[in-house]
Scaffold this active site. Structure first.
Site, mmCIF file in Angstrom:
data_model
loop_
_atom_site.group_PDB
_atom_site.id
_atom_site.type_symbol
_atom_site.label_atom_id
_atom_site.label_comp_id
_atom_site.label_asym_id
_atom_site.label_seq_id
_atom_site.Cartn_x
_atom_site.Cartn_y
_atom_site.Cartn_z
ATOM 1 N N ASP A 1 -57.730 -38.461 32.170
ATOM 2 C CA ASP A 1 -57.437 -39.546 33.120
ATOM 3 C C ASP A 1 -56.600 -39.135 34.322
ATOM 4 O O ASP A 1 -56.115 -40.008 35.051
ATOM 5 C CB ASP A 1 -56.754 -40.730 32.424
ATOM 6 C CG ASP A 1 -57.623 -41.394 31.378
ATOM 7 O OD1 ASP A 1 -58.831 -41.055 31.314
ATOM 8 O OD2 ASP A 1 -57.114 -42.227 30.621
ATOM 9 N N CYS B 1 -64.718 -30.822 21.793
ATOM 10 C CA CYS B 1 -65.960 -31.470 22.229
ATOM 11 C C CYS B 1 -66.382 -32.523 21.207
ATOM 12 O O CYS B 1 -66.569 -32.221 20.023
ATOM 13 C CB CYS B 1 -67.066 -30.449 22.401
ATOM 14 S SG CYS B 1 -68.619 -31.203 22.978
ATOM 15 N N PRO C 1 -63.284 -27.057 31.305
ATOM 16 C CA PRO C 1 -64.664 -26.624 31.036
ATOM 17 C C PRO C 1 -65.536 -27.835 30.748
ATOM 18 O O PRO C 1 -65.217 -28.644 29.882
ATOM 19 C CB PRO C 1 -64.514 -25.744 29.791
ATOM 20 C CG PRO C 1 -63.264 -26.227 29.123
ATOM 21 C CD PRO C 1 -62.366 -26.732 30.206
ATOM 22 N N MET C 2 -66.611 -27.979 31.510
ATOM 23 C CA MET C 2 -67.500 -29.135 31.341
ATOM 24 C C MET C 2 -68.935 -28.657 31.264
ATOM 25 O O MET C 2 -69.423 -27.991 32.186
ATOM 26 C CB MET C 2 -67.315 -30.122 32.498
ATOM 27 C CG MET C 2 -65.956 -30.782 32.537
ATOM 28 S SD MET C 2 -65.743 -31.862 33.989
ATOM 29 C CE MET C 2 -65.435 -30.619 35.270
ATOM 30 N N ASN D 1 -54.504 -33.254 29.355
ATOM 31 C CA ASN D 1 -55.832 -33.519 29.892
ATOM 32 C C ASN D 1 -56.219 -34.961 29.566
ATOM 33 O O ASN D 1 -55.932 -35.451 28.484
ATOM 34 C CB ASN D 1 -56.838 -32.533 29.284
ATOM 35 C CG ASN D 1 -58.287 -32.805 29.668
ATOM 36 O OD1 ASN D 1 -59.158 -32.841 28.820
ATOM 37 N ND2 ASN D 1 -58.545 -32.997 30.939
ATOM 38 N N GLY E 1 -60.803 -32.758 34.764
ATOM 39 C CA GLY E 1 -62.229 -32.653 34.488
ATOM 40 C C GLY E 1 -63.050 -33.555 35.374
ATOM 41 O O GLY E 1 -63.385 -33.216 36.513
ATOM 42 N N HIS F 1 -56.487 -33.000 25.071
ATOM 43 C CA HIS F 1 -57.067 -34.216 25.640
ATOM 44 C C HIS F 1 -56.486 -35.407 24.878
ATOM 45 O O HIS F 1 -56.520 -35.429 23.641
ATOM 46 C CB HIS F 1 -58.586 -34.185 25.513
ATOM 47 C CG HIS F 1 -59.270 -35.349 26.153
ATOM 48 N ND1 HIS F 1 -59.898 -35.249 27.373
ATOM 49 C CD2 HIS F 1 -59.403 -36.645 25.760
ATOM 50 C CE1 HIS F 1 -60.404 -36.438 27.694
ATOM 51 N NE2 HIS F 1 -60.112 -37.299 26.733
#
Length: 332
Positions: A206, A102, A18-19, A204, A228, A171
């Site tokens: 790289d 986030c 989700p971005m 998540n 992403g 991440h």
């Protein structure tokens, strides 16, 4: 096979991250067509959804072909997040995802997103409230910790699994790192080694090539990877990874015709969904990415971002295909 509640995914699924301002329905459409196995909406503000803010409500739009798909929520108030989980459930996604990762200031500094990594008890209470508010599987996306001295992902994973989450995406950076430096997957790998954890763990950060996806799959043992930034302007990465994992061979890169055609589909969907002016304005961030690496492209990029006419932009894309098509592959 990987299971998230009742959702069945292929072995080693590829997830579209989700971005914000990127993973809207037009972008998701081109990623789905090119191999994304599980997708998420842009993250949705619980405060905005409670206030019935138009932008937040629009982000609930889901199309039939997108399934399985998750709606991602973020917020700082437990009761508001509980209420929003009920609202999101009515949009009929396949799962609800909570954003605890986030790092941007206007989210984290308001006590949401990665800020909850500094208050694990509150994170647990908020997650439990969301789990109880919906019959759908609840998943979480987060980071290793707030900073280098507080990498608490192991505690987070165990406690969130204990109160009912069905999968965890991590991440490999801290909040302080933002998106700088190299993602550290070491702790992600240790999550998979923890016998207490039985839920799927997705890594998540790289993953930008089929070779790296295979390397990280083998080295860290994750159940799948979330992609992403590498998918922006390059949705082909999903099928390229799948092909490489299956055959050990690299797919040929997209041709110029492929790039133009997918950009055109993305553009047309953007205009249909958002209206012509907004759709054209919001496509501006994508043109450079679709045609990344093309020689002497700046004049075309300027024309694309300056135009507010859909027919004119189609003409420019046609011109790009004709002018650069004769030079391919040297033009790319």
């Amino acid at each position: 096979m990987v299971r998230i509640g009742s959702i069945e995914l292929n072995d080693f699924p590829l997830l579209l991250a989700p971005m914000e301002d990127v993973s809207d329905p037009p972008f998701r459409a081109v990623c789905k067509a090119n191999g994304a196995d599980l997708m998420y909406t842009e993250f949705i503000s619980s405060e905005g959804l409670i206030r019935d803010a138009a932008k937040s409500v629009q982000k609930l739009d889901i199309f039939d072909y997108e399934h399985p798909i998750g709606i991602q929520l973020f917020g700082s108030d437990i009761e508001t997040m509980r209420s929003c989980a009920e609202i999101a459930t009515r949009a009929r996604p396949d799962l609800i995802d909570i954003n605890y990762g986030c790092p941007v200031k206007n989210v984290a500094c308001r006590g949401a997103g990665a800020a909850l990594l500094q208050d694990i008890p509150k994170m647990v209470k908020m997650t439990e409230a969301v789990v109880k508010a919906t019959h759908l599987p609840v998943t979480v996306k987060t980071r290793l910790g707030w900073d280098e001295s507080t990498k608490n992902i192991m505690e987070v994973a165990e406690r969130l699994q204990d109160i009912g989450i069905q999968a965890l995406s991590v991440h490999g950076r801290t909040r302080v790192q933002m998106y700088k430096g190299t993602a550290d997957w070491t702790l992600i790998g240790r999550l998979k080694e923890n016998p207490r954890l039985t839920i799927p763990i997705f890594g998540n950060g790289d993953i930008d090539s089929p070779q790296k996806a295979l390397e990280y799959k083998n080295r860290y043992g994750v159940d799948g990877v979330m992609i992403g930034r590498a998918s922006i302007g390059y949705p082909w990465i999903f099928n390229e990874i799948k092909h490489f994992l299956r055959t050990g061979e690299q797919l040929a890169p997209p041709t110029l015709a492929d790039r133009v055609e997918v950009c055109r589909k993305h553009l047309d969907f953007s205009v249909r969904w958002k209206g012509e002016i907004t759709g054209l304005l919001e496509m501006r961030r994508h043109y450079t990415n679709y045609f990344r690496g093309m020689n002497h492209f700046k004049p075309y990029r300027m024309r694309l971002v300056e135009s507010l006419s859909l027919p004119e932009i189609h003409d420019i894309l046609h011109e790009i295909a004709e002018v650069y098509g004769a030079e391919e592959p040297a033009a790319l």
